[in-house]
Design an enzyme around this catalytic site. Structure first.
Site, PDB file in Angstrom:
ATOM      1  CB  THR A 205      -2.520   4.320   1.564  1.00  0.00           C
ATOM      2  OG1 THR A 205      -2.759   5.075   0.374  1.00  0.00           O
ATOM      3  CG2 THR A 205      -3.759   3.505   1.894  1.00  0.00           C
TER       4      THR A 205
ATOM      5  CB  ILE B  21      -0.983   0.037   1.192  1.00  0.00           C
ATOM      6  CG1 ILE B  21      -0.247  -0.077   2.536  1.00  0.00           C
ATOM      7  CG2 ILE B  21      -2.010  -1.067   1.077  1.00  0.00           C
ATOM      8  CD1 ILE B  21      -1.190   0.002   3.733  1.00  0.00           C
ATOM      9  CG  ASP B  22      -0.097   4.200  -2.769  1.00  0.00           C
ATOM     10  OD1 ASP B  22       0.562   3.337  -3.381  1.00  0.00           O
ATOM     11  OD2 ASP B  22      -1.124   4.738  -3.219  1.00  0.00           O
ATOM     12  NE  ARG B  23       6.685   8.945   3.064  1.00  0.00           N
ATOM     13  CZ  ARG B  23       7.587   9.915   2.919  1.00  0.00           C
ATOM     14  NH1 ARG B  23       8.043  10.208   1.703  1.00  0.00           N
ATOM     15  NH2 ARG B  23       8.043  10.563   3.953  1.00  0.00           N
TER      16      ARG B  23
ATOM     17  NE  ARG C  24      -3.004   8.163  -4.706  1.00  0.00           N
ATOM     18  CZ  ARG C  24      -1.686   8.364  -4.660  1.00  0.00           C
ATOM     19  NH1 ARG C  24      -0.877   7.342  -4.348  1.00  0.00           N
ATOM     20  NH2 ARG C  24      -1.186   9.539  -4.940  1.00  0.00           N
TER      21      ARG C  24
END
Length: 305
Positions: A140, A136-138, A237
């Site tokens: 998020t 998962i994104d930084r 996103r």
């Protein structure tokens, strides 16, 4: 940076297959990644990932020099939601990078897992990403699962492929969605101009499906739940932005100005459900909304955002 010049010897061979066959140690997935990053040209022209060779084509490949790998265990606090001998599920905070990368050599989830799990992490993804099954994104927050052995890793990776591992998120998007629920079924690929971004790409993208439903409506914003069928980079996103409702705080796919009080996009991985790799029983793990997300909802409720 290493420059490699190759001459294609077959007509109609996939370019990634040709590169993997011709460059020792280069896998097809790594070749695909280099093509997507614009590091490969054919007869002096950048190529797409589905390109095929013509006999006699001159293929130029730029291979980045490998960075020294020294991923050390670090005593970083982890919010462990579930753990047993095969898997560990962590509630990742906003701002934590999942694995070491240029600009983020340490302080990552991997560094923390190496300390917490000692030698019990799968090695399938190599030294930089031990145990990591998905990311998962930084910016998020929320649940991420890691495998403690190769058997568990293969089982979980298989569930990602056949969509039996469910990932459910909550988010706040900009604008009012007309329907109460819907599905975005749109392939995602590398952005044609900005290679750091992703984009809906019907021609060359990989299949991507996001199901969404409205959880709350506010003036100018909508609180939604999202369930992923696929796991493409930046999927929620990109998909929400593609239908005109980018996530609040997403300065990559939405407004360029950061949202007050947010470090990034308003997105939280709320629930994971998977078949346990050893017992085969379905295990569902949830975590609450973080304080910063709840504060956003409170402001929306009060009309102060």
């Amino acid at each position: 940076m290493t420059q490699v010049l190759l001459t294609a010897d077959r007509e109609g061979e996939r370019l990634d297959q040709f590169l993997a066959r011709s460059v020792e140690g280069l896998t097809r997935s790594a070749a695909q990644r280099l093509i997507e990053e614009g590091a490969v040209t054919r007869n002096g022209t950048p190529v797409k990932k589905n390109a095929r060779t013509g006999a006699g084509d001159v293929v130029a490949l730029s291979i980045p020099d490998p960075e020294p790998v020294d991923v050390l265990p670090q005593d970083i606090p982890l919010d462990v939601v579930y753990e047993d001998a095969d898997v560990i599920v962590v509630n990742k905070p906003v701002g934590m990078v999942v694995h070491p990368a240029p600009g983020h050599p340490d302080g990552t989830l991997v560094n923390a897992l190496l300390y917490h799990c000692k030698n019990s992490l799968s090695g399938i993804n190599g030294a930089l990403r031990p145990g990591i099954v998905h990311r998962i994104d930084r910016d998020t927050s929320g649940l991420i699962i890691a495998a403690k052995n190769d058997e568990a890793h293969l089982a979980l990776a298989g569930q990602l492929q056949d969509h039996s591992l469910y990932r459910c998120y909550e988010a706040v998007c900009v604008g009012g969605l007309k329907e109460d629920r819907g599905t975005v079924d749109a392939p995602i690929g590398r952005h044609p101009v900005d290679r750091k971004k992703m984009a809906v790409d019907p021609k060359n993208g990989r299949a991507a499906v996001t199901h969404w439903e409205v959880l709350g409506r506010y003036a100018g914003y909508t609180h939604i739940g999202c369930r992923l069928e696929t796991g493409r980079t930046h999927q929620i996103r990109v998909h929400m932005a593609s239908i005109g409702h980018p996530l609040l705080g997403d300065t990559v796919y939405g407004a360029k100005k950061p949202a007050p009080g947010l470090a990034g996009q308003c997105l939280h991985a709320r629930k994971l459900s998977f078949l346990h790799p050893r017992s085969g029983e379905r295990l569902t793990v949830e975590c609450p909304l973080p304080d910063w997300f709840q504060a956003v909802l409170d402001k929306l409720e009060q009309g102060r955002l």
